[in-house]
Structure formats: structure tokens, C-alpha cells
Design a protein around this motif. Structure first.
Motif, mmCIF file in Angstrom:
data_model
loop_
_atom_site.group_PDB
_atom_site.id
_atom_site.type_symbol
_atom_site.label_atom_id
_atom_site.label_comp_id
_atom_site.label_asym_id
_atom_site.label_seq_id
_atom_site.Cartn_x
_atom_site.Cartn_y
_atom_site.Cartn_z
ATOM 1 N N LEU A 22 0.670 -1.033 -0.132
ATOM 2 C CA LEU A 22 0.016 0.096 0.011
ATOM 3 C C LEU A 22 0.819 1.126 0.018
ATOM 4 O O LEU A 22 1.925 1.307 0.641
ATOM 5 N N THR A 23 0.440 2.112 -0.964
ATOM 6 C CA THR A 23 1.011 3.540 -0.811
ATOM 7 C C THR A 23 0.736 4.335 0.434
ATOM 8 O O THR A 23 -0.042 3.769 1.457
ATOM 9 N N PRO A 24 1.563 5.131 0.947
ATOM 10 C CA PRO A 24 1.174 6.177 2.403
ATOM 11 C C PRO A 24 -0.098 6.443 2.145
ATOM 12 O O PRO A 24 -0.769 6.518 3.306
ATOM 13 N N ARG A 25 -0.753 7.011 1.292
ATOM 14 C CA ARG A 25 -1.970 7.402 0.918
ATOM 15 C C ARG A 25 -2.960 6.272 1.262
ATOM 16 O O ARG A 25 -3.945 6.459 2.030
ATOM 17 N N GLU A 26 -2.750 5.184 0.455
ATOM 18 C CA GLU A 26 -3.640 3.911 1.004
ATOM 19 C C GLU A 26 -3.495 3.666 2.329
ATOM 20 O O GLU A 26 -4.407 3.067 2.798
ATOM 21 N N GLN A 27 -2.307 3.818 3.195
ATOM 22 C CA GLN A 27 -2.272 3.341 4.583
ATOM 23 C C GLN A 27 -3.199 4.285 5.167
ATOM 24 O O GLN A 27 -3.860 3.709 6.124
ATOM 25 N N GLU A 28 -3.319 5.491 4.926
ATOM 26 C CA GLU A 28 -3.874 6.523 5.600
ATOM 27 C C GLU A 28 -5.606 6.271 5.220
ATOM 28 O O GLU A 28 -6.263 6.257 6.292
ATOM 29 N N ILE A 29 -5.886 5.889 4.340
ATOM 30 C CA ILE A 29 -7.235 5.614 3.948
ATOM 31 C C ILE A 29 -7.524 4.107 4.678
ATOM 32 O O ILE A 29 -8.571 4.395 5.608
ATOM 33 N N LEU A 30 -7.002 3.359 4.748
ATOM 34 C CA LEU A 30 -7.005 2.008 5.587
ATOM 35 C C LEU A 30 -7.060 2.434 7.015
ATOM 36 O O LEU A 30 -8.029 1.717 7.694
ATOM 37 N N ARG A 31 -6.444 3.243 7.581
ATOM 38 C CA ARG A 31 -6.353 3.683 8.836
ATOM 39 C C ARG A 31 -7.783 4.375 9.327
ATOM 40 O O ARG A 31 -8.382 3.930 10.325
ATOM 41 N N LEU A 32 -8.124 5.150 8.369
ATOM 42 C CA LEU A 32 -9.495 5.760 8.694
ATOM 43 C C LEU A 32 -10.650 4.804 8.426
ATOM 44 O O LEU A 32 -11.331 4.888 9.316
ATOM 45 N N VAL A 33 -10.651 3.864 7.460
ATOM 46 C CA VAL A 33 -11.636 2.908 7.463
ATOM 47 C C VAL A 33 -11.464 1.960 8.594
ATOM 48 O O VAL A 33 -12.530 1.598 9.243
ATOM 49 N N GLY A 34 -10.364 1.888 9.286
ATOM 50 C CA GLY A 34 -10.332 1.035 10.298
ATOM 51 C C GLY A 34 -10.623 1.593 11.473
ATOM 52 O O GLY A 34 -11.220 0.790 12.602
ATOM 53 N N ARG A 35 -11.071 2.829 11.516
ATOM 54 C CA ARG A 35 -11.433 3.596 12.615
ATOM 55 C C ARG A 35 -12.938 3.955 12.651
ATOM 56 O O ARG A 35 -13.594 4.580 13.257
ATOM 57 N N GLY A 36 -13.464 3.193 11.583
ATOM 58 C CA GLY A 36 -15.152 3.341 11.289
ATOM 59 C C GLY A 36 -15.387 4.453 10.376
ATOM 60 O O GLY A 36 -16.742 4.634 10.338
#
Length: 70
Positions: free
Chosen positions: A4-18
Motif C-alpha cells: 500500500l502507498t502511504p495514502r492508501e495506508q492513511e485510507i485504511l487507517r481511517l476505514v479501520g476507525r470506522g
């Protein structure tokens, strides 16, 4: 599994937080359509069938931890 790119990791983190796509869009100052595209790409890269699997992945990889501020 692709990296995952840094941006995709950021997206995943936000999805993970609901966060919803609209929440992600507001947080990152992008359009809801762009947020949806990012989430879809993350799902494809991780071979996830739904957002719940993304949340699980975020926890299992330590991207987010229980009790983190939402």
C-alpha cells in the motif's frame, strides 16, 4: 498482496476507525468519489471482500490499535 502507498495506508487507517467515505473525504479534503476510489483500490490490493475485512487487516497489521482516538 501488493504494498500500500502511504495514502492508501492513511485510507485504511481511517476505514479501520470506522469512517465512511464521506468522513474520509472531509478529513482528507478530497471528493467523496475520490475517497471511494481509494477504498476500492485498497480492497483490491488486500483482496478484501468488504470493509469489515479492511478493519481486521488494519488491526492485525498494527496500523490501528484498540482504544486509539477516533
Amino acid at each position: 498482496m501488493e504494498t500500500l502507498t502511504p495514502r492508501e495506508q492513511e485510507i485504511l487507517r481511517l476505514v479501520g476507525r470506522g469512517h465512511t467515505n464521506d468522513d474520509i473525504a472531509a478529513e482528507l479534503v478530497i471528493s467523496p468519489h475520490t475517497a471511494k476510489t481509494h477504498v476500492s483500490r485498497v480492497m483490491t490490493k488486500l483482496s478484501a471482500h468488504d470493509r469489515a475485512q479492511l478493519v481486521i487487516h488494519a488491526y492485525e497489521t498494527g496500523l490501528i490499535t484498540p482504544g486509539q482516538n477516533v
